[in-house]
Design a protein around this motif. Structure first.
Motif: not given
Length: 196
Positions: A107-133
């Motif tokens: 258990k711990g914390t995490y940071e969302n590093n997901t980007k699209k076209d060089g721009e950060s995107i939300s976790m919900k958007t990342a989940y919906d798009k099917g790619h989470i970093s």
């Protein structure tokens, strides 16, 4: 949105029988959390959960997470769980959905590093798009991980360790680190205690 998101979770459980949490947590955490629960249900597996918009997005990972970037672990998306589930450890009684022992493996914390076209995107958007970093800061797991939906609409994802300073091809945490970070118990301890 959270209430509707948890409808499937609630429909699958009889809260008069199971000790699993019924309600969502009253507050969220300062930083988004992740939890990995080892679960001895019909098949032993690891439940990988990420806090996203007030719920825990969840995947069942049959072989558990790896620290080796060469491993691509199947992760099957399951129903959202309430945030309070991140603190759940115990035994789900027989004849209930998911019956078996559950420990908090990490258990711990995490940071969302997901980007699209060089721009950060939300976790919900990342989940919906099917790619989470993400970058994990746990007691057992640290560093970058990716979750990739390999069969859009069929709940099959891959959990992959990124090749960074926390990667370790020789380490086998699911084999050598079986204990709960909360109680120091193993699945076998819980099973033995439940049979007493």
């Amino acid at each position: 949105m959270v209430k509707k998101s948890l409808d499937t979770y609630k429909k699958k459980r009889d809260f008069d029988q199971t000790p699993e949490p019924k309600k969502k947590a009253n507050t969220s955490y300062d930083n988004p959390i992740f939890v990995i629960q080892k679960h001895n249900a019909s098949n032993e597996h690891y439940d990988f959960r990420l806090e996203v918009e007030g719920v825990l997005k969840s995947w069942a990972v049959p072989k558990g997470p790896s620290t080796n970037p060469s491993d691509k672990r199947l992760a099957i998306a399951t129903e959202d769980h309430p945030l309070k589930y991140a603190d759940f450890e115990g035994v789900i009684p027989e004849d209930n959905y998911g019956a078996g022992e559950v420990i908090i493996w990490d258990k711990g914390t995490y940071e969302n590093n997901t980007k699209k076209d060089g721009e950060s995107i939300s976790m919900k958007t990342a989940y919906d798009k099917g790619h989470i970093s993400i970058w994990l800061e746990g007691e057992k797991l640290n560093g970058g991980y990716s979750l990739v939906d390999i069969d859009r609409g069929d709940d099959q994802w891959l959990l992959i360790k990124e090749d960074d300073k926390a990667a370790d091809r020789r380490r086998k945490p699911t084999k050598t680190e079986p204990k709960s970070i909360v109680s120091d118990q193993t699945i076998e301890n819980l099973k033995d205690n439940d049979n007493d």
